[in-house]
Design a protein around this motif. Structure first.
Motif, PDB file in Angstrom:
ATOM      1  N   ARG A   6       0.456  -1.532   0.043  1.00  0.00           N
ATOM      2  CA  ARG A   6       0.181  -0.362   0.113  1.00  0.00           C
ATOM      3  C   ARG A   6       0.742   0.987  -0.073  1.00  0.00           C
ATOM      4  O   ARG A   6       2.345   0.860   0.101  1.00  0.00           O
ATOM      5  CB  ARG A   6      -0.675   0.295   1.433  1.00  0.00           C
ATOM      6  N   PRO A   7       0.518   2.583  -0.935  1.00  0.00           N
ATOM      7  CA  PRO A   7       1.287   3.310  -0.011  1.00  0.00           C
ATOM      8  C   PRO A   7       1.797   3.580   1.183  1.00  0.00           C
ATOM      9  O   PRO A   7       3.104   4.124   1.027  1.00  0.00           O
ATOM     10  CB  PRO A   7       0.550   4.196  -0.642  1.00  0.00           C
ATOM     11  N   ARG A  45       8.272   4.507   2.298  1.00  0.00           N
ATOM     12  CA  ARG A  45       8.754   5.455   2.292  1.00  0.00           C
ATOM     13  C   ARG A  45      10.692   5.517   2.620  1.00  0.00           C
ATOM     14  O   ARG A  45      10.878   4.296   1.931  1.00  0.00           O
ATOM     15  CB  ARG A  45       8.878   4.816   4.760  1.00  0.00           C
ATOM     16  N   LEU A  46      10.936   6.642   2.348  1.00  0.00           N
ATOM     17  CA  LEU A  46      12.175   6.650   2.369  1.00  0.00           C
ATOM     18  C   LEU A  46      13.722   5.379   2.816  1.00  0.00           C
ATOM     19  O   LEU A  46      14.357   5.492   2.333  1.00  0.00           O
ATOM     20  CB  LEU A  46      12.872   8.652   2.732  1.00  0.00           C
ATOM     21  N   SER A  88       6.048   7.237  -9.785  1.00  0.00           N
ATOM     22  CA  SER A  88       7.388   6.580  -9.672  1.00  0.00           C
ATOM     23  C   SER A  88       7.935   6.249  -8.536  1.00  0.00           C
ATOM     24  O   SER A  88       8.627   5.318  -8.629  1.00  0.00           O
ATOM     25  CB  SER A  88       8.034   7.447 -11.036  1.00  0.00           C
ATOM     26  N   VAL A  89       8.001   6.649  -7.519  1.00  0.00           N
ATOM     27  CA  VAL A  89       8.101   7.114  -5.881  1.00  0.00           C
ATOM     28  C   VAL A  89       7.762   5.923  -5.831  1.00  0.00           C
ATOM     29  O   VAL A  89       8.218   5.151  -5.546  1.00  0.00           O
ATOM     30  CB  VAL A  89       8.313   8.447  -5.754  1.00  0.00           C
ATOM     31  N   LEU A 134      10.407   2.627  -5.175  1.00  0.00           N
ATOM     32  CA  LEU A 134       9.996   1.998  -3.248  1.00  0.00           C
ATOM     33  C   LEU A 134       9.817   0.988  -3.068  1.00  0.00           C
ATOM     34  O   LEU A 134      10.132  -0.485  -2.618  1.00  0.00           O
ATOM     35  CB  LEU A 134       9.422   3.178  -2.395  1.00  0.00           C
ATOM     36  N   ALA A 135       8.016   0.519  -3.292  1.00  0.00           N
ATOM     37  CA  ALA A 135       8.213  -1.139  -3.797  1.00  0.00           C
ATOM     38  C   ALA A 135       8.540  -1.937  -4.186  1.00  0.00           C
ATOM     39  O   ALA A 135       8.579  -2.944  -3.841  1.00  0.00           O
ATOM     40  CB  ALA A 135       6.360  -1.664  -4.456  1.00  0.00           C
ATOM     41  N   ALA A 136       9.656  -1.598  -6.068  1.00  0.00           N
ATOM     42  CA  ALA A 136       9.707  -3.163  -6.622  1.00  0.00           C
ATOM     43  C   ALA A 136      11.179  -2.862  -6.341  1.00  0.00           C
ATOM     44  O   ALA A 136      12.036  -4.414  -7.126  1.00  0.00           O
ATOM     45  CB  ALA A 136       9.265  -2.207  -8.438  1.00  0.00           C
ATOM     46  N   GLY A 137      11.732  -1.764  -6.042  1.00  0.00           N
ATOM     47  CA  GLY A 137      13.499  -2.197  -5.813  1.00  0.00           C
ATOM     48  C   GLY A 137      13.517  -1.346  -7.207  1.00  0.00           C
ATOM     49  O   GLY A 137      14.922  -2.021  -7.775  1.00  0.00           O
TER      50      GLY A 137
END
Length: 213
Positions: free
Chosen positions: A78-79, A83-84, A119-120, A124-127
């Motif tokens: 989920r969004p 996180r960073l 895109s962010v 972050l999810a997919a690497g």
């Protein structure tokens, strides 16, 4: 096991061939064969057990809308889980990630969940590197309760202090809408993104109020 999915969730599929494009052909050419096949749940109706998803390729023009089955999903994000800390150290200097860092520190006390999209969120999810030097930050705010205009304007003003451009999409139980449009157009009608399509309305938490007006 992957549970109920919602718009903006990112899902990992079993195989690249698990997506059928809206044209009825495979979206396989848009997926990098060397990477795990992540797609994003897009807005739309679930018909015949098919979940509407969007496919992102390595290039900007390599995007397509398609469908997949829940049984093909093996992992989801989920969004508000993104996180960073999930970003590679070498990527954190990019403006979109610096913007995310700013929001993480300034929204620590917010009583609504939120997270990056676009895109962010994908990176972050997919690497998989997807953020560019000129990428904006797509910001998803989940607002099950009504935002009054003063609260919305204060939030927009704070977000405006971020180091990079932020496109804020607010998601209510009924639809999505632009926070910028909401604070600048209220109380006039704004564009509401619903599962049935886009409509003009003045109440994102109860679009039916506009049907007879």
């Amino acid at each position: 096991m992957v549970g109920t999915l919602h718009v903006h969730d990112l899902i990992l599929l079993r195989t690249e061939s698990a997506v059928i494009s809206t044209e009825g052909v495979s979206a396989y050419p848009y997926l990098n064969l060397n990477q795990r096949p992540w797609v994003v749940v897009r807005r739309g109706r679930i018909l015949d057990g098919l979940i509407p998803v969007g496919v992102r390729g390595t290039q900007r023009h390599e995007r397509c809308a398609g469908f997949t089955r829940l049984s093909e999903a093996i992992e989801s994000r989920r969004p508000d889980q993104l996180r960073l800390r999930l970003a590679e150290d070498s990527r954190r200097a990019l403006q979109a990630f610096r913007t995310l860092s700013y929001l993480e520190s300034h929204l620590a006390g917010l009583d609504m969940s939120w997270g990056p999209g676009g895109s962010v969120g994908y990176e972050l999810a997919a690497g998989i590197p997807a953020v560019r030097a000129d990428s904006d930050l797509d910001f998803i705010l989940f607002a099950p309760r009504r935002l009054d205009i003063t609260e919305a304007r204060d939030l927009w003003r704070m977000i405006g202090g971020a180091p990079g451009k932020v496109d804020v999409l607010v998601e209510t139980p009924c639809c999505g809408f632009s926070l910028e449009e909401f604070v600048t157009a209220s109380p006039r009608r704004i564009l509401l993104r619903t599962s049935e399509g886009r409509i003009l309305g003045s109440d994102p938490w109860n679009p039916s109020n506009d049907e007879d007006s």
